[in-house]
Design an enzyme around this catalytic site. Structure first.
Site, mmCIF file in Angstrom:
data_model
loop_
_atom_site.group_PDB
_atom_site.id
_atom_site.type_symbol
_atom_site.label_atom_id
_atom_site.label_comp_id
_atom_site.label_asym_id
_atom_site.label_seq_id
_atom_site.Cartn_x
_atom_site.Cartn_y
_atom_site.Cartn_z
ATOM 1 N N PRO A 151 -22.667 -35.002 21.287
ATOM 2 C CA PRO A 151 -21.687 -34.814 20.177
ATOM 3 C C PRO A 151 -20.534 -33.811 20.517
ATOM 4 O O PRO A 151 -19.769 -33.806 19.622
ATOM 5 C CB PRO A 151 -22.455 -34.170 18.952
ATOM 6 N N GLU A 202 -33.092 -31.603 21.377
ATOM 7 C CA GLU A 202 -31.944 -30.779 20.870
ATOM 8 C C GLU A 202 -30.979 -31.339 22.095
ATOM 9 O O GLU A 202 -29.797 -30.614 21.894
ATOM 10 C CB GLU A 202 -32.435 -29.419 21.012
ATOM 11 N N ASP A 214 -7.047 -57.952 19.321
ATOM 12 C CA ASP A 214 -7.855 -56.964 18.522
ATOM 13 C C ASP A 214 -7.109 -55.996 17.638
ATOM 14 O O ASP A 214 -6.269 -55.570 18.079
ATOM 15 C CB ASP A 214 -8.703 -56.261 19.518
HETATM 16 N N1 4HQ Z 1 -26.339 -36.993 20.250
HETATM 17 N N2 4HQ Z 1 -22.291 -39.078 20.514
HETATM 18 C C1 4HQ Z 1 -28.033 -36.842 22.003
HETATM 19 C C2 4HQ Z 1 -25.541 -37.600 19.408
HETATM 20 C C3 4HQ Z 1 -24.282 -38.179 19.852
HETATM 21 C C4 4HQ Z 1 -23.144 -38.587 19.472
HETATM 22 C C5 4HQ Z 1 -27.422 -36.043 19.445
HETATM 23 C C6 4HQ Z 1 -26.604 -37.187 21.746
HETATM 24 C C7 4HQ Z 1 -28.672 -35.760 20.302
HETATM 25 C C8 4HQ Z 1 -29.747 -35.302 22.417
HETATM 26 N N3 4HQ Z 1 -24.328 -38.875 21.314
HETATM 27 N N4 4HQ Z 1 -28.713 -35.841 21.571
HETATM 28 N N5 4HQ Z 1 -22.875 -38.198 18.211
HETATM 29 O O1 4HQ Z 1 -25.358 -37.292 18.529
HETATM 30 O O2 4HQ Z 1 -22.988 -39.495 21.572
#
Ligand code: 4HQ
Length: 261
Positions: free
Chosen positions: A88, A115, A168
């Site tokens: 994220p 985490e 698209d």
């Molecule tokens: N993750 N976009 C992996 C995400 C996420 C997102 C949270 C990634 C938990 C361990 N990944 N971790 N938004 O929320 O790519």
């Protein structure tokens, strides 16, 4: 394009590799897809991939050694690939990013769980960090599938038809025009007459107008940041004048109404 996914849940990808456009792209050797199980790179006998965070607190962290082993194995398999961590905290994925990634020889997609991954993984071993949106997933696997899906359909020969990726949403910065198929009348609602006319010029104009108006109503943010063509601008002006006319007439009619009282 060679996709290598690093995950502790490789089975999640089995149905993904088998279905739809991605499945066909693999069958036709337009893309190559594989997974490496991060657990296989754990050295201890229980093949542990997570551990408690230094400094305390709840939740677990992905241990660095198995991840580093898996990334190095993937790089040996695909030396020219770009290594991407799904997180994220990454740059937010969009159509421009999908296009950019489609130009690489290969993509190594690192999926964390818990985490997240030990911070020291990112320094040497990760080239890029990507987020699929501002929300929290339980793992990077679904995010990796989103990236693979959007990148695959940008690779020539994967879509069938006369490469529909150019038509698209987003390829021209607009949402797509409305679509209709049979029956001609569905629950009392008819297909717009012009689409039955066989008049290709008129259909093309209607679709352009439909795309501009849908973007204006559903995603005005896209219109604000886009360089508009002359025809797109003309459509906006035409409807702007029409709305002005409606408002003008409304005020005129209300004045007449008030003066009657
Ligand atoms: N993750 N976009 C992996 C995400 C996420 C997102 C949270 C990634 C938990 C361990 N990944 N971790 N938004 O929320 O790519």
């Amino acid at each position: 394009m060679n996709f290598v996914v690093l995950t502790i849940f490789p089975e999640m990808f089995d149905p993904f590799w088998e279905h739809g456009i991605v499945g066909r792209a693999i069958d036709h050797h337009k893309i190559f897809a594989s997974t490496l199980n991060i657990r296989d790179f754990a050295e201890d006998k229980h093949q542990v991939t997570d551990d408690r965070p230094y400094g305390g607190g709840s939740g677990m962290v992905m241990k660095p050694e198995p991840l580093a082993g898996a990334i190095r194995a993937a790089k040996r398999k695909c030396p020219d690939a770009k290594t991407i961590l799904l997180s994220p905290q990454g740059r937010v994925f969009d159509q421009a990013a999908a296009n950019e990634l489609a130009a690489f020889e290969g993509l190594i997609l690192v999926c964390g769980r818990y985490e997240g991954v030990d911070e020291r993984i990112s320094h040497e071993l990760i080239d890029d960090e990507i987020s699929i949106g501002d929300y929290v997933l339980t793992g990077g696997e679904l995010a990796a599938m989103v990236v693979i899906d959007a990148v695959t359909r940008q690779i020539p020969g994967t879509l069938g038809g006369e490469d529909a990726a150019e038509k698209d949403s987003f390829s021209n910065g607009l949402l797509e025009h409305a679509h209709y198929t049979r029956p001609q009348v569905f629950e009392g609602r008819s297909v717009p007459e012009v689409l039955l006319s066989g008049h290709h010029g008129a259909i093309e104009n209607w679709r352009l107008e439909s795309a501009v108006l849908r973007t204006l109503l559903k995603r005005p943010d896209l219109l604000e940041s886009k360089l508009l063509s002359e025809r797109e601008l003309d459509t906006l002006k035409k409807w702007y004048r029409r709305i002005e006319e409606i408002i003008k007439n409304y005020h005129r009619d209300h004045r007449a109404h008030r003066e009657k009282k």
